[in-house]
Design an enzyme around this catalytic site. Structure first.
Site, PDB file in Angstrom:
ATOM      1  N   GLU A 125      28.148  40.759  -4.996  1.00 26.26           N
ATOM      2  CA  GLU A 125      26.776  41.246  -5.253  1.00 26.26           C
ATOM      3  C   GLU A 125      25.598  40.781  -4.429  1.00 26.26           C
ATOM      4  O   GLU A 125      24.831  41.295  -3.786  1.00 26.26           O
ATOM      5  CB  GLU A 125      26.328  41.076  -6.643  1.00 26.26           C
ATOM      6  CG  GLU A 125      27.422  41.643  -7.395  1.00 26.26           C
ATOM      7  CD  GLU A 125      28.543  40.683  -8.118  1.00 26.26           C
ATOM      8  OE1 GLU A 125      28.863  39.868  -7.446  1.00 26.26           O
ATOM      9  OE2 GLU A 125      29.022  41.008  -9.147  1.00 26.26           O
ATOM     10  N   ILE A 175      31.938  35.216  -0.654  1.00 22.39           N
ATOM     11  CA  ILE A 175      32.340  34.218   0.387  1.00 22.39           C
ATOM     12  C   ILE A 175      32.185  32.916   0.140  1.00 22.39           C
ATOM     13  O   ILE A 175      31.235  32.363  -0.104  1.00 22.39           O
ATOM     14  CB  ILE A 175      31.210  34.459   1.603  1.00 22.39           C
ATOM     15  CG1 ILE A 175      31.114  35.887   2.056  1.00 22.39           C
ATOM     16  CG2 ILE A 175      31.557  33.615   2.977  1.00 22.39           C
ATOM     17  CD1 ILE A 175      29.815  36.263   2.924  1.00 22.39           C
ATOM     18  N   GLU A 176      33.616  32.228   0.033  1.00 24.83           N
ATOM     19  CA  GLU A 176      33.557  31.146  -0.827  1.00 24.83           C
ATOM     20  C   GLU A 176      33.479  29.803   0.435  1.00 24.83           C
ATOM     21  O   GLU A 176      33.471  30.403   1.801  1.00 24.83           O
ATOM     22  CB  GLU A 176      34.819  30.806  -1.447  1.00 24.83           C
ATOM     23  CG  GLU A 176      35.029  31.482  -2.755  1.00 24.83           C
ATOM     24  CD  GLU A 176      36.199  31.634  -3.625  1.00 24.83           C
ATOM     25  OE1 GLU A 176      37.249  30.931  -3.186  1.00 24.83           O
ATOM     26  OE2 GLU A 176      36.233  32.221  -4.758  1.00 24.83           O
ATOM     27  N   CYS A 216      23.971  36.960 -10.624  1.00 32.14           N
ATOM     28  CA  CYS A 216      23.933  38.284  -9.864  1.00 32.14           C
ATOM     29  C   CYS A 216      23.244  39.303 -10.618  1.00 32.14           C
ATOM     30  O   CYS A 216      22.586  40.092 -10.089  1.00 32.14           O
ATOM     31  CB  CYS A 216      25.349  38.555  -9.531  1.00 32.14           C
ATOM     32  SG  CYS A 216      25.939  37.817  -7.965  1.00 32.14           S
ATOM     33  N   CYS A 218      28.405  35.294  -3.931  1.00 32.32           N
ATOM     34  CA  CYS A 218      28.964  36.317  -4.674  1.00 32.32           C
ATOM     35  C   CYS A 218      29.020  37.547  -3.964  1.00 32.32           C
ATOM     36  O   CYS A 218      28.050  37.807  -3.324  1.00 32.32           O
ATOM     37  CB  CYS A 218      28.358  36.491  -6.110  1.00 32.32           C
ATOM     38  SG  CYS A 218      28.909  35.394  -7.253  1.00 32.32           S
TER      39      CYS A 218
HETATM   40  N1  THU Z   1      32.403  36.144  -8.153  1.00 30.19           N
HETATM   41  C1  THU Z   1      31.567  37.281  -7.533  1.00 30.19           C
HETATM   42  O1  THU Z   1      31.684  37.513  -6.115  1.00 30.19           O
HETATM   43  N2  THU Z   1      30.990  38.211  -8.281  1.00 30.19           N
HETATM   44  C2  THU Z   1      30.903  37.935  -9.601  1.00 30.19           C
HETATM   45  O2  THU Z   1      29.833  38.489 -10.156  1.00 30.19           O
HETATM   46  C3  THU Z   1      31.745  37.042 -10.245  1.00 30.19           C
HETATM   47  C4  THU Z   1      32.492  35.940  -9.645  1.00 30.19           C
HETATM   48  C5  THU Z   1      32.984  35.432  -7.518  1.00 30.19           C
HETATM   49  C6  THU Z   1      32.595  34.134  -7.294  1.00 30.19           C
HETATM   50  C7  THU Z   1      33.727  33.263  -6.521  1.00 30.19           C
HETATM   51  O3  THU Z   1      34.130  33.441  -5.169  1.00 30.19           O
HETATM   52  C8  THU Z   1      35.010  34.105  -7.396  1.00 30.19           C
HETATM   53  O4  THU Z   1      34.529  35.219  -7.878  1.00 30.19           O
HETATM   54  C9  THU Z   1      35.557  33.178  -8.570  1.00 30.19           C
HETATM   55  O5  THU Z   1      34.554  33.088  -9.585  1.00 30.19           O
END
Ligand code: THU
Length: 170
Positions: free
Chosen positions: A89, A77-78, A123, A87
């Site tokens: 996870e 969720i950015e 994570c 992230c």
């Molecule tokens: N991201 C994750 O959701 N989990 C990870 O373990 C690696 C990175 C997401 C964070 C961000 O929204 C996008 O991937 C690019 O880094």
């Protein structure tokens, strides 16, 4: 590896610690470590489709199995304020904890790319709060499993809750 996935020999449903599991074990000395429920894979892939990733355009899904055999999924969720992004996870962990889960028994992370998409460093540490070295971590994409590893391999000599309880001042 494809050799490991070729070794899958046992399919569910079966019972571990009172919980019903469906899925497959892989043969070899670490068979229990690489238990993979199709619900985990489906959950992570499905969650990934709902990722909010308008900035990186990099969608990630995660699914965690708790000690009751329940699956909790999450997606990244950015945020327009970039560092506030979450992230996949971490989102899945939030679901697990609020549903009353206490342990993570297996984790699946799904992302697309030339390389497999393993959990980021932060994570790995977040998962460590609810699991030990033996936690199976399975990295997949929309087509196949890319990597089967463990939290101990991803985060060796980790710091965990036990360090706090053992080192607290009287
Ligand atoms: N991201 C994750 O959701 N989990 C990870 O373990 C690696 C990175 C997401 C964070 C961000 O929204 C996008 O991937 C690019 O880094």
């Amino acid at each position: 590896s494809s050799l490991v996935s070729l070794c899958c020999f046992l399919r569910g449903p079966f019972c571990v610690g009172g919980a019903l599991f469906f899925g497959s074990f892989c043969s070899g000395p670490s068979s229990f470590r690489f238990y993979l429920s199709p619900y985990l894979l489906i959950g992570a892939r499905d969650a990934r489709l709902r990722a909010h990733a308008p900035y990186s355009h990099f969608a990630v899904g995660a699914a965690l199995m708790d000690e009751q055999g329940r699956v909790h999924a999450g997606a990244n969720i950015e945020n327009a304020a970039y560092p506030q992004g979450l992230c996949a996870e971490a989102a899945a962990l939030a679901h697990l904890v609020v549903a009353g889960g206490r342990r993570v028994m297996a984790a699946v992370v799904v992302g697309e790319g030339r390389e497999a998409v393993p959990p980021c460093g932060g994570c790995r540490q977040k998962l460590r709060e609810f699991a030990g070295d033996e936690l199976p971590v399975i990295v997949a994409d929309g087509r196949e499993v890319r990597l089967r590893t463990t939290l101990g391999a991803l985060l060796p000599h980790s710091f965990g809750p036990d360090h706090l309880s053992a080192g607290r001042r009287p």
